[in-house]
Design a protein around this motif. Structure first.
Motif, PDB file in Angstrom:
ATOM      1  N   TYR A 120       8.870   6.960 -13.211  1.00  0.00           N
ATOM      2  CA  TYR A 120       8.558   6.754 -11.791  1.00  0.00           C
ATOM      3  C   TYR A 120       7.380   5.818 -11.599  1.00  0.00           C
ATOM      4  O   TYR A 120       7.510   4.741 -11.025  1.00  0.00           O
ATOM      5  CB  TYR A 120       8.284   8.095 -11.113  1.00  0.00           C
ATOM      6  N   ALA A 121       6.202   6.241 -12.091  1.00  0.00           N
ATOM      7  CA  ALA A 121       5.015   5.422 -11.866  1.00  0.00           C
ATOM      8  C   ALA A 121       5.116   4.103 -12.626  1.00  0.00           C
ATOM      9  O   ALA A 121       4.622   3.076 -12.171  1.00  0.00           O
ATOM     10  CB  ALA A 121       3.776   6.201 -12.284  1.00  0.00           C
TER      11      ALA A 121
ATOM     12  N   ALA B 103       0.840  -1.205   0.000  1.00  0.00           N
ATOM     13  CA  ALA B 103       0.000   0.000   0.000  1.00  0.00           C
ATOM     14  C   ALA B 103       0.872   1.250   0.000  1.00  0.00           C
ATOM     15  O   ALA B 103       0.527   2.256  -0.641  1.00  0.00           O
ATOM     16  CB  ALA B 103      -0.924  -0.006   1.218  1.00  0.00           C
ATOM     17  N   GLY B 104       2.014   1.197   0.705  1.00  0.00           N
ATOM     18  CA  GLY B 104       2.925   2.331   0.702  1.00  0.00           C
ATOM     19  C   GLY B 104       3.433   2.634  -0.693  1.00  0.00           C
ATOM     20  O   GLY B 104       3.454   3.793  -1.132  1.00  0.00           O
ATOM     21  N   ALA B 105       3.813   1.580  -1.439  1.00  0.00           N
ATOM     22  CA  ALA B 105       4.311   1.783  -2.805  1.00  0.00           C
ATOM     23  C   ALA B 105       3.217   2.365  -3.697  1.00  0.00           C
ATOM     24  O   ALA B 105       3.477   3.248  -4.522  1.00  0.00           O
ATOM     25  CB  ALA B 105       4.821   0.467  -3.371  1.00  0.00           C
ATOM     26  N   LEU B 106       1.966   1.897  -3.495  1.00  0.00           N
ATOM     27  CA  LEU B 106       0.877   2.422  -4.326  1.00  0.00           C
ATOM     28  C   LEU B 106       0.570   3.877  -3.971  1.00  0.00           C
ATOM     29  O   LEU B 106       0.230   4.680  -4.851  1.00  0.00           O
ATOM     30  CB  LEU B 106      -0.363   1.546  -4.177  1.00  0.00           C
TER      31      LEU B 106
ATOM     32  N   VAL C  62       7.145  -0.026  -9.887  1.00  0.00           N
ATOM     33  CA  VAL C  62       6.929  -1.440 -10.209  1.00  0.00           C
ATOM     34  C   VAL C  62       8.078  -2.285  -9.686  1.00  0.00           C
ATOM     35  O   VAL C  62       7.879  -3.389  -9.156  1.00  0.00           O
ATOM     36  CB  VAL C  62       6.759  -1.605 -11.733  1.00  0.00           C
ATOM     37  N   LEU C  63       9.309  -1.734  -9.777  1.00  0.00           N
ATOM     38  CA  LEU C  63      10.473  -2.423  -9.227  1.00  0.00           C
ATOM     39  C   LEU C  63      10.320  -2.614  -7.714  1.00  0.00           C
ATOM     40  O   LEU C  63      10.562  -3.711  -7.185  1.00  0.00           O
ATOM     41  CB  LEU C  63      11.719  -1.597  -9.544  1.00  0.00           C
ATOM     42  N   PHE C  64       9.866  -1.536  -7.032  1.00  0.00           N
ATOM     43  CA  PHE C  64       9.612  -1.646  -5.593  1.00  0.00           C
ATOM     44  C   PHE C  64       8.605  -2.752  -5.311  1.00  0.00           C
ATOM     45  O   PHE C  64       8.804  -3.580  -4.415  1.00  0.00           O
ATOM     46  CB  PHE C  64       9.079  -0.322  -5.051  1.00  0.00           C
TER      47      PHE C  64
END
Lengths: 168, 106
Positions: free
Chosen positions: A63-64, A31-34, A69-71
């Protein structure tokens, strides 16, 4: 207040809100990454309002589209659970960290208040792909080559760091 | 018309959130995301200042936006290497907690 200014405050509030949600969400890294994605997209919208159209497109794509996506891949690969971080870091460190951030911010905003110019009208083609491309491949061509080298080194480094040992 | 002070103020707020994230959180991945947030705040300041000094008609000055593109490229490289380190750290100690990564060896 103009329409552009209203949009600016809207997306600015959105960016700050979701950045805070990334910071405060201690249970769910996905959720943090989103949340970070929402912040990035809001910033891209603000770039459009500031006439930086090419940078806005690159912001969304890199970035987006790539970094977050990597994260997400790494978060899901590692399969972290909530209770991994259950007993908090010492309270003192948290409070000190928050205080440092708030103090630096307050000082900066106080210093900032007067003295910045009004935004002038932009010349034709400002911030479009054509103008940015001309700037990149004439004045800054050496920088572009160096960035290419840096990205190559980063690819090799990431592969070496993340691959399994072949002999084990 | 967007006031430049508010653009820079927004950039400062986002940067402060990133600083607090790096100082307070223990999850390495969240710390890396906070670093990304700080880089984005700086990018916003670059774009805002470039908008305030856009050059003249026929000769637009785009130095700030070129710098933003460079920062984005460096951020991509940093994330690739940083997440590689996170993966190898997870493999070696089965955790991504910063408190457990206090030794320089193993």
């Amino acid at each position: 207040m103009s329409f552009a200014a209203i949009l600016f405050y809207l997306f600015g509030a959105l960016a700050v809100l979701f950045a805070l949600s990334m910071l405060l969400n201690v249970h769910n890294t996905v959720a943090g990454a989103l949340s970070l994605v929402v912040t990035m997209v809001s910033l891209a919208a603000i770039y459009v309002l500031l006439e930086a159209h090419f940078v806005a497109a690159i912001q969304i794509m890199v970035y987006a589209g790539a970094i977050v996506v990597l994260f997400l891949f790494v978060v899901m690969l590692l399969n972290l659970r909530d209770d991994d971080f259950a007993p908090g870091r010492q309270r003192l460190v948290r409070v000190a960290g928050a205080l440092v951030g708030v103090f630096a911010l307050a000082q900066f905003l106080r210093w900032l208040a007067p003295g910045l110019p009004e935004l002038p009208a932009v010349p034709a083609g400002f911030g479009g792909h054509r103008a940015v491309g001309i700037a990149l491949y004439t004045d800054y061509v050496l920088l572009v080559e160096l960035i290419a080298l840096l990205l190559l080194a980063a690819i090799v480094g990431a592969l070496v760091l993340a691959k399994r040992k072949l002999d084990s | 018309m967007i006031p430049l002070e508010h653009v820079i103020g927004l950039s400062a707020i986002l940067f402060a959130i990133g600083v607090v994230g790096v100082l307070v959180r223990r999850n390495v991945i969240v710390v890396l995301m906070s670093i990304e947030l700080m880089l984005n705040a700086v990018n916003l300041a670059f774009v805002g200042f470039n908008r305030a000094w856009p050059g003249s008609e026929g000769a637009p000055s785009l130095d700030g936006q070129v710098f933003v593109l460079m920062v984005i490229a460096v951020a991509a490289a940093e994330v690739a290497v940083g997440l590689g380190i996170v993966i190898s750290m997870f493999r070696n100690r089965d955790s991504v907690d910063l408190e457990e990564a206090s030794l320089l060896r193993w």
